[in-house]
Design a protein around this motif. Structure first.
Motif, PDB file in Angstrom:
ATOM      1  N   ILE A  25       0.867  -1.188   0.000  1.00 26.03           N
ATOM      2  CA  ILE A  25       0.000   0.000   0.000  1.00 26.03           C
ATOM      3  C   ILE A  25       0.897   1.230   0.000  1.00 26.03           C
ATOM      4  CG2 ILE A  25      -1.879   1.226   1.150  1.00 26.03           C
ATOM      5  CD1 ILE A  25      -2.767  -1.373   2.398  1.00 26.03           C
ATOM      6  N   GLY A  26       0.864   1.985  -1.084  1.00 23.65           N
ATOM      7  CA  GLY A  26       1.727   3.151  -1.240  1.00 23.65           C
ATOM      8  C   GLY A  26       2.795   2.865  -2.275  1.00 23.65           C
ATOM      9  N   GLY A  27       2.823   3.664  -3.331  1.00 27.08           N
ATOM     10  CA  GLY A  27       3.798   3.435  -4.406  1.00 27.08           C
ATOM     11  C   GLY A  27       4.688   4.637  -4.618  1.00 27.08           C
ATOM     12  N   THR A  30       9.420   4.279  -1.650  1.00 23.22           N
ATOM     13  CA  THR A  30       9.563   3.069  -0.824  1.00 23.22           C
ATOM     14  C   THR A  30       8.804   1.892  -1.422  1.00 23.22           C
ATOM     15  OG1 THR A  30       9.751   4.475   1.139  1.00 23.22           O
ATOM     16  CG2 THR A  30       9.248   2.156   1.518  1.00 23.22           C
ATOM     17  N   GLY A  31       7.514   2.086  -1.712  1.00 23.23           N
ATOM     18  CA  GLY A  31       6.720   0.993  -2.265  1.00 23.23           C
ATOM     19  C   GLY A  31       7.296   0.518  -3.589  1.00 23.23           C
ATOM     20  N   PHE A  52      -0.923  -0.686  -4.538  1.00 19.91           N
ATOM     21  CA  PHE A  52      -2.015   0.292  -4.527  1.00 19.91           C
ATOM     22  C   PHE A  52      -1.397   1.678  -4.402  1.00 19.91           C
ATOM     23  CE2 PHE A  52      -4.603  -3.318  -3.460  1.00 19.91           C
ATOM     24  CZ  PHE A  52      -5.877  -2.991  -3.908  1.00 19.91           C
ATOM     25  N   PRO A  54      -2.678   5.762  -5.624  1.00 17.13           N
ATOM     26  CA  PRO A  54      -3.587   6.573  -6.438  1.00 17.13           C
ATOM     27  C   PRO A  54      -2.884   7.457  -7.469  1.00 17.13           C
ATOM     28  CG  PRO A  54      -3.476   7.391  -4.163  1.00 17.13           C
ATOM     29  CD  PRO A  54      -2.713   6.111  -4.205  1.00 17.13           C
ATOM     30  N   TYR A  64       8.818  13.211  -4.976  1.00 16.47           N
ATOM     31  CA  TYR A  64       9.356  13.269  -6.348  1.00 16.47           C
ATOM     32  C   TYR A  64       8.263  13.371  -7.416  1.00 16.47           C
ATOM     33  CZ  TYR A  64      12.880  11.580  -3.231  1.00 16.47           C
ATOM     34  OH  TYR A  64      13.694  11.459  -2.146  1.00 16.47           O
ATOM     35  N   ASN A  74      17.762  17.303  -1.961  1.00 17.34           N
ATOM     36  CA  ASN A  74      18.570  17.890  -0.889  1.00 17.34           C
ATOM     37  C   ASN A  74      19.919  17.188  -0.785  1.00 17.34           C
ATOM     38  OD1 ASN A  74      16.315  19.461  -0.118  1.00 17.34           O
ATOM     39  ND2 ASN A  74      15.455  17.628   0.820  1.00 17.34           N
ATOM     40  N   ALA A 142      -6.621   4.529  -3.888  1.00 21.91           N
ATOM     41  CA  ALA A 142      -6.209   4.589  -2.481  1.00 21.91           C
ATOM     42  C   ALA A 142      -6.923   3.461  -1.750  1.00 21.91           C
ATOM     43  CB  ALA A 142      -6.613   5.930  -1.882  1.00 21.91           C
ATOM     44  N   GLY A 173       4.195   6.214   3.628  1.00 20.36           N
ATOM     45  CA  GLY A 173       5.054   7.405   3.665  1.00 20.36           C
ATOM     46  C   GLY A 173       4.646   8.488   4.640  1.00 20.36           C
ATOM     47  N   PHE A 198       2.310  21.747  -0.285  1.00 16.07           N
ATOM     48  CA  PHE A 198       2.180  20.600  -1.190  1.00 16.07           C
ATOM     49  C   PHE A 198       0.850  20.613  -1.950  1.00 16.07           C
ATOM     50  CE2 PHE A 198       5.300  18.844   1.867  1.00 16.07           C
ATOM     51  CZ  PHE A 198       6.312  18.600   0.955  1.00 16.07           C
ATOM     52  N   PHE A 400      -8.163   3.454   6.769  1.00 16.92           N
ATOM     53  CA  PHE A 400      -7.835   2.022   6.805  1.00 16.92           C
ATOM     54  C   PHE A 400      -6.838   1.708   7.926  1.00 16.92           C
ATOM     55  CE2 PHE A 400      -3.935   2.886   4.441  1.00 16.92           C
ATOM     56  CZ  PHE A 400      -3.102   1.818   4.759  1.00 16.92           C
ATOM     57  N   PRO A 443       9.661   5.754   6.041  1.00 13.13           N
ATOM     58  CA  PRO A 443       9.675   6.631   7.218  1.00 13.13           C
ATOM     59  C   PRO A 443       8.816   6.189   8.418  1.00 13.13           C
ATOM     60  CG  PRO A 443       9.672   7.952   5.233  1.00 13.13           C
ATOM     61  CD  PRO A 443       9.544   6.527   4.787  1.00 13.13           C
ATOM     62  N   VAL A 455      16.701   8.365   1.058  1.00 11.72           N
ATOM     63  CA  VAL A 455      16.667   7.264   0.097  1.00 11.72           C
ATOM     64  C   VAL A 455      17.666   6.138   0.430  1.00 11.72           C
ATOM     65  CG1 VAL A 455      17.332   6.773  -2.309  1.00 11.72           C
ATOM     66  CG2 VAL A 455      15.560   8.459  -1.810  1.00 11.72           C
ATOM     67  N   ILE A 458      16.322   3.993   3.228  1.00 12.60           N
ATOM     68  CA  ILE A 458      15.101   3.269   2.834  1.00 12.60           C
ATOM     69  C   ILE A 458      15.470   2.115   1.898  1.00 12.60           C
ATOM     70  CG2 ILE A 458      12.881   3.447   1.630  1.00 12.60           C
ATOM     71  CD1 ILE A 458      12.723   6.372   2.534  1.00 12.60           C
TER      72      ILE A 458
HETATM   73  C1  LIG Z   1       9.498  17.209   0.025  1.00 11.87           C
HETATM   74  C2  LIG Z   1      10.456  16.101   0.319  1.00 11.87           C
HETATM   75  C3  LIG Z   1      11.718  16.091  -0.257  1.00 11.87           C
HETATM   76  C4  LIG Z   1      12.600  15.064  -0.002  1.00 11.87           C
HETATM   77  N1  LIG Z   1      13.826  15.079  -0.593  1.00 11.87           N
HETATM   78  C5  LIG Z   1      14.671  14.058  -0.377  1.00 11.87           C
HETATM   79  C6  LIG Z   1      15.958  14.019  -1.012  1.00 11.87           C
HETATM   80  O1  LIG Z   1      16.325  14.938  -1.731  1.00 11.87           O
HETATM   81  N2  LIG Z   1      16.760  12.958  -0.782  1.00 11.87           N
HETATM   82  C7  LIG Z   1      16.378  11.927   0.036  1.00 11.87           C
HETATM   83  O2  LIG Z   1      17.137  10.973   0.216  1.00 11.87           O
HETATM   84  N3  LIG Z   1      15.179  11.957   0.659  1.00 11.87           N
HETATM   85  C8  LIG Z   1      14.332  12.985   0.477  1.00 11.87           C
HETATM   86  N4  LIG Z   1      13.118  12.990   1.103  1.00 11.87           N
HETATM   87  C9  LIG Z   1      12.833  11.931   2.053  1.00 11.87           C
HETATM   88  C10 LIG Z   1      11.751  10.936   1.635  1.00 11.87           C
HETATM   89  O3  LIG Z   1      11.258  10.451   2.880  1.00 11.87           O
HETATM   90  C11 LIG Z   1      12.200   9.714   0.910  1.00 11.87           C
HETATM   91  O4  LIG Z   1      13.149  10.040  -0.052  1.00 11.87           O
HETATM   92  C12 LIG Z   1      11.081   8.953   0.192  1.00 11.87           C
HETATM   93  O5  LIG Z   1      10.543   9.798  -0.788  1.00 11.87           O
HETATM   94  C13 LIG Z   1       9.977   8.417   1.048  1.00 11.87           C
HETATM   95  O6  LIG Z   1       9.113   7.738   0.173  1.00 11.87           O
HETATM   96  P1  LIG Z   1       7.803   6.999   0.629  1.00 11.87           P
HETATM   97  O7  LIG Z   1       7.334   6.233  -0.536  1.00 11.87           O
HETATM   98  O8  LIG Z   1       8.057   6.235   1.875  1.00 11.87           O
HETATM   99  O9  LIG Z   1       6.791   8.145   1.040  1.00 11.87           O
HETATM  100  P2  LIG Z   1       5.893   9.120   0.167  1.00 11.87           P
HETATM  101  O10 LIG Z   1       6.703   9.830  -0.829  1.00 11.87           O
HETATM  102  O11 LIG Z   1       5.118   9.930   1.153  1.00 11.87           O
HETATM  103  O12 LIG Z   1       4.903   8.155  -0.633  1.00 11.87           O
HETATM  104  C14 LIG Z   1       3.869   7.455  -0.003  1.00 11.87           C
HETATM  105  C15 LIG Z   1       2.864   7.086  -1.061  1.00 11.87           C
HETATM  106  O13 LIG Z   1       1.826   6.338  -0.441  1.00 11.87           O
HETATM  107  C16 LIG Z   1       0.614   6.658  -1.085  1.00 11.87           C
HETATM  108  N5  LIG Z   1      -0.481   6.355  -0.179  1.00 11.87           N
HETATM  109  C17 LIG Z   1      -0.732   6.921   1.031  1.00 11.87           C
HETATM  110  N6  LIG Z   1      -1.863   6.386   1.537  1.00 11.87           N
HETATM  111  C18 LIG Z   1      -2.322   5.484   0.649  1.00 11.87           C
HETATM  112  C19 LIG Z   1      -3.476   4.634   0.608  1.00 11.87           C
HETATM  113  N7  LIG Z   1      -4.393   4.622   1.575  1.00 11.87           N
HETATM  114  N8  LIG Z   1      -3.639   3.824  -0.465  1.00 11.87           N
HETATM  115  C20 LIG Z   1      -2.717   3.808  -1.475  1.00 11.87           C
HETATM  116  N9  LIG Z   1      -1.619   4.616  -1.494  1.00 11.87           N
HETATM  117  C21 LIG Z   1      -1.442   5.438  -0.441  1.00 11.87           C
HETATM  118  C22 LIG Z   1       0.727   8.146  -1.391  1.00 11.87           C
HETATM  119  O14 LIG Z   1      -0.109   8.499  -2.471  1.00 11.87           O
HETATM  120  C23 LIG Z   1       2.212   8.306  -1.709  1.00 11.87           C
HETATM  121  O15 LIG Z   1       2.452   8.293  -3.092  1.00 11.87           O
HETATM  122  C24 LIG Z   1      12.219  14.018   0.866  1.00 11.87           C
HETATM  123  C25 LIG Z   1      10.961  14.035   1.461  1.00 11.87           C
HETATM  124  C26 LIG Z   1      10.077  15.066   1.191  1.00 11.87           C
HETATM  125  C27 LIG Z   1       8.719  15.059   1.838  1.00 11.87           C
END
Ligand SMILES: Cc1cc2nc3c(=O)[nH]c(=O)nc-3n(C[C@H](O)[C@H](O)[C@H](O)COP(=O)(O)OP(=O)(O)OC[C@H]3O[C@@H](n4cnc5c(N)ncnc54)[C@H](O)[C@@H]3O)c2cc1C
Length: 486
Positions: A25-27, A30-31, A52, A54, A64, A74, A142, A173, A198, A400, A443, A455, A458
């Motif tokens: 859940i979440g793409g 990380t996903g 999953f 959206p 991204y 960063n 979602a 995330g 955002f 959920f 995270p 990154v 993760i």
């Molecule tokens: C603005 C910003 C800039 C960053 N820049 C850097 C960088 O330069 N270098 C670095 O190393 N790290 C950076 N980071 C750190 C970042 O934590 C990680 O790089 C990484 O993007 C985390 O990814 P994630 O998939 O865990 O989370 P997210 O990017 O938050 O993705 C989570 C995904 O889950 C989906 N989701 C949520 N709920 C549901 C649901 N109920 N059903 C289905 N899908 C769902 C969302 O739509 C979202 O796409 C940055 C973070 C942010 C917020």
């Protein structure tokens, strides 16, 4: 000698459904990286990988998916070790895809700081072959509910599509930003002039000379400054935060990490602080920038966190985290230059205090701020929220998750960092036992590892988790050895 491998009776019996179906859940990044690794490493053991998400594309997520070209990573490209086993993959892609030719501003004396959306494009390119072949299925919905039925996960999306899975990975995330209480009871006219950075239209309608208040002074606030700069804004900007601390810049010179933080004696926040200070002094005596010390600290941050007793972790979060964060999460040189110019010319200022109320005053908003020395007001036309994610109520921030929390499947962690899990990401039940079919990635798994935002960390967690899942799913086989009689 003849060897015959026979699948276990358990798996021979399960002819009606695949043995190991994984749902994520979440793409976001990380996903996406987990899905890619599951397919690449687990092609024998994993039968289905469904994500999953959206958003239209996998691999982008909140960070991204930026359509905007003015926000940058960063972290220098050579440090974005996004693909386990291929540490230079992103840097290589920047060069071979021609991205650096169209974005030469990415190249700075501190390293290559690419646009965030280009990292999203890189991840899309990584996922494309698996999506095209059907090895990864992207459900653009979602998730609304998750139930446990007959030792399977039943996951339902917003359009009502339901899938069953043996293993479920939560990679949802970043939660939404924290909102100061002062925003709770705004009239609609005032509320319309306050936006989360955002939000898709957050910067629409901002006039070039409008005074702006940005709530927050971290990296998201620096992004907001970069975006204001890009739309030609030249009015005054106030960055407001409780600490008044702003992220530090990167160092040039290509220095390697400096210092050894592996010692088991660093089991208290105070000792850790003393060690960091002493190491910085050593580094500076040798002409090495303090940034190199934080780079070394980051490499050992997960071990250090795990070595801290609970009380010391809480002390770290209460007293040191804000200082750690501004030195560890540094701003890209392009953003640093915009901030520096703004501060030098007096157009940008940083205010330390608490936002207590917002009132409409003609065409302006009046933001009341409680500072250490009393109260003050900032007059502005728009307020941008850059407060950063609010992780304290992670277990209940989505419907959920709330349902899973009520069913006792997930729990909040005592530090308010995400969800209770072990270092591999397995969720912990109320008794503290790990659940081998429910994982937390990225995270929200920080409670176990401490440092799990960037990154590279993760990517490492994803690789460990995938190996663990594959190991558990590996078909049990018996090897019969038939030796020729002598
Ligand atoms: C603005 C910003 C800039 C960053 N820049 C850097 C960088 O330069 N270098 C670095 O190393 N790290 C950076 N980071 C750190 C970042 O934590 C990680 O790089 C990484 O993007 C985390 O990814 P994630 O998939 O865990 O989370 P997210 O990017 O938050 O993705 C989570 C995904 O889950 C989906 N989701 C949520 N709920 C549901 C649901 N109920 N059903 C289905 N899908 C769902 C969302 O739509 C979202 O796409 C940055 C973070 C942010 C917020």
């Amino acid at each position: 000698m003849l060897k015959i491998r026979i699948s276990s009776p358990r798996l021979q019996a399960s002819t009606t459904r695949p043995a190991s179906r994984v749902a994520i859940i979440g793409g976001g990044y990380t996903g996406a990286i987990i899905a890619k690794l599951l397919v690449e490493r687990g092609f024998r053991e994993i039968d289905e990988v469904t994500v999953f998400e959206p958003r239209d594309q996998l691999g982008c997520g909140l960070a991204y998916d930026a359509q905007n070209i003015d926000v940058r990573l960063n972290v220098a490209a050579h440090r974005m070790r996004a693909i386990p086993g291929a540490p230079t993959a992103f840097l290589d892609w920047l060069q071979t895809s021609g991205t650096l030719t169209v974005d030469p501003q990415a190249i700075t004396p501190e390293g290559i700081f690419a646009r965030r959306r280009d990292f999203g494009r890189f991840m899309q390119a990584q996922l494309a072959p698996f999506l095209d072949s059907g090895a990864i299925r992207h459900v653009r919905q979602a998730v609304r509910t998750v139930d446990r039925q007959n030792e399977q996960w039943r996951i339902t999306g917003s359009s009502g599509d339901t899938i069953l899975a043996d293993i479920l990975i939560l990679a949802t995330g970043h939660p939404p930003a924290s909102r100061p209480a002062a925003l709770d009871r705004l009239n609609p006219l005032t509320a319309a002039r306050v936006s989360d950075v955002f939000a898709p239209n957050a910067f629409n309608g901002i006039g070039n000379s409008d005074p702006i208040l940005i709530v927050g002074s971290g990296l998201t606030a620096i992004d907001a400054l970069s975006r204001l700069n890009a739309i030609g804004h030249n009015g005054n900007v106030t960055l407001l935060s409780r600490t008044g601390l702003i992220p530090r810049p990167h160092a040039g010179g290509g220095f390697s990490p400096f210092g050894d933080f592996r010692s088991t004696e660093l089991a208290s926040a105070r000792k850790l602080l003393a060690k960091v200070r002493a190491t910085i002094a050593d580094a500076q005596a040798q002409g090495i920038p303090w940034q190199s010390v934080f780079d070394a600290l980051r490499q050992h941050a997960q071990e250090l966190w795990q070595g801290l007793p609970t009380g010391e972790r809480q002390k770290f979060l209460r007293r040191l985290r804000r200082f750690y964060d501004v030195h560890r999460y540094r701003m890209p040189p392009q953003g640093a230059a915009i901030l520096e110019l703004g501060l030098d010319t007096g157009r940008v200022r940083v205010e330390r205090g608490d936002l207590t109320s917002i009132a409409q005053d003609g065409q302006s908003l009046l933001a009341a701020i409680e500072t250490r020395n009393g109260s003050t007001e900032v007059r502005c036309r728009r307020i941008l929220l850059a407060t950063g994610p609010e992780s304290r109520s992670y277990a209940i921030h989505q419907r959920f998750l709330l349902g899973m929390h009520r069913d006792g499947l997930i729990q909040s962690d005592p530090f308010g960092l995400g969800l209770a899990c072990d270092t591999v990401g397995r969720t912990l039940t109320v008794t503290g036992a790990p659940n081998t079919s429910l994982f937390i990635a990225g995270p929200p798994a920080r409670p176990a590892l401490g440092e799990l935002t960037g990154v590279p960390e993760i990517a490492a967690q994803a690789a460990n988790m995938v190996d663990r899942i594959i190991c558990c799913c590996a078909r049990e086989t018996r090897t019969i050895v038939i030796s020729p009689s002598v």
